[in-house]
Write an enzyme that holds these catalytic residues in place. Sequence first.
Site, PDB file in Angstrom:
ATOM      1  N   SER A 173       1.157  -1.449   0.007  1.00 37.27           N
ATOM      2  CA  SER A 173       0.448  -0.235  -0.017  1.00 37.27           C
ATOM      3  C   SER A 173       0.790   1.099   0.131  1.00 37.27           C
ATOM      4  CB  SER A 173      -0.851  -0.027   0.877  1.00 37.27           C
ATOM      5  OG  SER A 173      -2.165   1.185   1.288  1.00 37.27           O
ATOM      6  N   TYR A 186      -1.807  -0.485  10.403  1.00 35.83           N
ATOM      7  CA  TYR A 186      -2.162  -0.688   9.113  1.00 35.83           C
ATOM      8  C   TYR A 186      -0.897   0.112   7.983  1.00 35.83           C
ATOM      9  CZ  TYR A 186      -3.602  -1.032   4.161  1.00 35.83           C
ATOM     10  OH  TYR A 186      -4.007  -1.382   3.276  1.00 35.83           O
TER      11      TYR A 186
HETATM   12  N1  NAD Z   1      -8.500  -1.143  -1.277  1.00 30.17           N
HETATM   13  C1  NAD Z   1      -7.972  -0.423  -0.897  1.00 30.17           C
HETATM   14  O1  NAD Z   1      -8.027   1.212  -0.733  1.00 30.17           O
HETATM   15  C2  NAD Z   1      -6.446  -0.735  -0.731  1.00 30.17           C
HETATM   16  C3  NAD Z   1      -5.611   0.185  -0.910  1.00 30.17           C
HETATM   17  C4  NAD Z   1      -4.340  -0.591  -0.748  1.00 30.17           C
HETATM   18  C5  NAD Z   1      -3.690  -1.182  -0.373  1.00 30.17           C
HETATM   19  N2  NAD Z   1      -4.840  -2.163  -0.448  1.00 30.17           N
HETATM   20  C6  NAD Z   1      -4.109  -3.557  -0.038  1.00 30.17           C
HETATM   21  O2  NAD Z   1      -4.849  -4.227  -1.687  1.00 30.17           O
HETATM   22  C7  NAD Z   1      -4.912  -6.226  -0.474  1.00 30.17           C
HETATM   23  C8  NAD Z   1      -7.064  -6.243  -0.909  1.00 30.17           C
HETATM   24  O3  NAD Z   1      -7.488  -5.144  -0.350  1.00 30.17           O
HETATM   25  P1  NAD Z   1      -9.047  -5.319  -1.388  1.00 30.17           P
HETATM   26  O4  NAD Z   1      -9.428  -3.301  -1.424  1.00 30.17           O
HETATM   27  O5  NAD Z   1      -9.241  -5.916  -1.957  1.00 30.17           O
HETATM   28  O6  NAD Z   1      -9.804  -5.660   0.566  1.00 30.17           O
HETATM   29  P2  NAD Z   1     -11.142  -6.190   0.148  1.00 30.17           P
HETATM   30  O7  NAD Z   1     -11.407  -6.460   2.252  1.00 30.17           O
HETATM   31  O8  NAD Z   1     -11.788  -6.738  -0.426  1.00 30.17           O
HETATM   32  O9  NAD Z   1     -10.197  -7.850   0.664  1.00 30.17           O
HETATM   33  C9  NAD Z   1      -9.416  -8.931   1.355  1.00 30.17           C
HETATM   34  C10 NAD Z   1      -9.537 -10.124   1.025  1.00 30.17           C
HETATM   35  O10 NAD Z   1      -9.103 -10.430   1.797  1.00 30.17           O
HETATM   36  C11 NAD Z   1      -9.502 -11.396   3.115  1.00 30.17           C
HETATM   37  N3  NAD Z   1      -9.517 -11.709   3.870  1.00 30.17           N
HETATM   38  C12 NAD Z   1      -8.826 -10.940   5.461  1.00 30.17           C
HETATM   39  N4  NAD Z   1      -8.635 -11.710   6.894  1.00 30.17           N
HETATM   40  C13 NAD Z   1      -7.695 -12.853   5.759  1.00 30.17           C
HETATM   41  C14 NAD Z   1      -6.851 -13.947   6.388  1.00 30.17           C
HETATM   42  N5  NAD Z   1      -6.424 -13.991   7.607  1.00 30.17           N
HETATM   43  N6  NAD Z   1      -6.933 -14.672   5.787  1.00 30.17           N
HETATM   44  C15 NAD Z   1      -7.153 -15.075   4.286  1.00 30.17           C
HETATM   45  N7  NAD Z   1      -7.874 -13.603   3.552  1.00 30.17           N
HETATM   46  C16 NAD Z   1      -8.434 -12.615   4.512  1.00 30.17           C
HETATM   47  C17 NAD Z   1     -11.353 -11.182   3.325  1.00 30.17           C
HETATM   48  O11 NAD Z   1     -12.063 -12.290   3.194  1.00 30.17           O
HETATM   49  C18 NAD Z   1     -11.374 -10.187   1.348  1.00 30.17           C
HETATM   50  O12 NAD Z   1     -12.023 -11.278   0.983  1.00 30.17           O
HETATM   51  C19 NAD Z   1      -5.091  -5.620   1.028  1.00 30.17           C
HETATM   52  O13 NAD Z   1      -3.950  -5.996   1.497  1.00 30.17           O
HETATM   53  C20 NAD Z   1      -5.511  -4.033   1.336  1.00 30.17           C
HETATM   54  O14 NAD Z   1      -4.399  -3.647   2.845  1.00 30.17           O
HETATM   55  C21 NAD Z   1      -6.357  -1.580  -0.346  1.00 30.17           C
END
Ligand code: NAD
Length: 304
Positions: A173, A186
């Site tokens: 991120s 985070y």
């Molecule tokens: N959405 C944003 O703005 C953003 C920005 C930068 C980085 N990210 C990163 O991208 C990645 C994906 O995020 P997203 O936006 O798709 O979020 P999301 O919440 O849509 O997806 C996250 C997924 O991870 C799964 N998950 C959570 N805990 C878990 C565990 N212990 N074991 C296995 N699976 C688990 C959840 O069930 C979910 O399906 C994350 O690492 C997040 O930090 C997201």
Amino acid sequence: MNKFLIFLTDQLKIWYHLFTAFLGLFLPSRRKDVSKEIVLITGAGSGIGRALSLKFANLGSTVILWDINKSASDAVADEINSKSPNKAFSYKCDCSKKEEVYRVAENVKKDVGDVTILVNNAGIVSGNKILDIPDDKIELTFQVNSIAHFWTIKAFLPAMKKNNHGHIVTIASAAGMFGSCGLVDYCASKYAAVGTHSALTVELFAEKMDGIHTTCVCPTYIDSGMFDGVKTDPWVMPIMTVDYATDRMMTAILTNQHLLMMPRMLYLAYYLQSCLPIPVQLLLNKWLGGYHAMDTFIGRRKQQ
Ligand SMILES: NC(=O)c1ccc[n+]([C@@H]2O[C@H](COP(=O)([O-])OP(=O)(O)OC[C@H]3O[C@@H](n4cnc5c(N)ncnc54)[C@H](O)[C@@H]3O)[C@@H](O)[C@H]2O)c1
């Protein structure tokens, strides 16, 4: 080889890499073929993980979907298999649990084969200021966002090293490069993920594992639902769509790009961070939304 010769060859390599990087600014990079790859994506049940799974499957890869929420990853697998039968395999795996990761990894190897592209994507966010975050939530954030990467890498890297072939993708991120209010746990967990990626890259390079690539992805906010409620200035920090963000991630992976920051102006901000005085950096951070973007955060917590 004597030291002078090593120095000389390293100099030539440096100029070669600088020259090819310069050419790369003007020429389109070649995309690799992933149709024969076995791609494992953690957190594949929603958001970025789901979109990457569909995009890899569209390119012919076999995809292994891990999620703590099995019904969510099952739904993605069904979506893929309805178009390309037997291409997607869904497993329940809580990545915060070391034994579970190792156990499910063994099942994957038996059922499908050796993973050649590992995407460490699963992530969670608490979205509270430091004194309001429950201790167990801080620990869990580290377990899922960074420590889990060790377990998956330890499970799948040996086969990649044996064949000198593979790719490890870290969905980190922008919070792993810049601090932000309401995201202390985070940010810290994402800095750890970025550090893991950086050191692993050096280790693989030093071991001459030139067939194993690493990509680290550092985006700002994406409209997956994880950061629902967050408000940013659309001119300075537009919230990206999942489709746009994952298209750029796929391009980075397919061209073996080492680091992807989104939006592009983060590259400049990252550079400035290394040379500007701290008060100026803090003002820049405020301008980028680092002080107040999280004030209106809802996230998945309150949706549920
Ligand atoms: N959405 C944003 O703005 C953003 C920005 C930068 C980085 N990210 C990163 O991208 C990645 C994906 O995020 P997203 O936006 O798709 O979020 P999301 O919440 O849509 O997806 C996250 C997924 O991870 C799964 N998950 C959570 N805990 C878990 C565990 N212990 N074991 C296995 N699976 C688990 C959840 O069930 C979910 O399906 C994350 O690492 C997040 O930090 C997201």
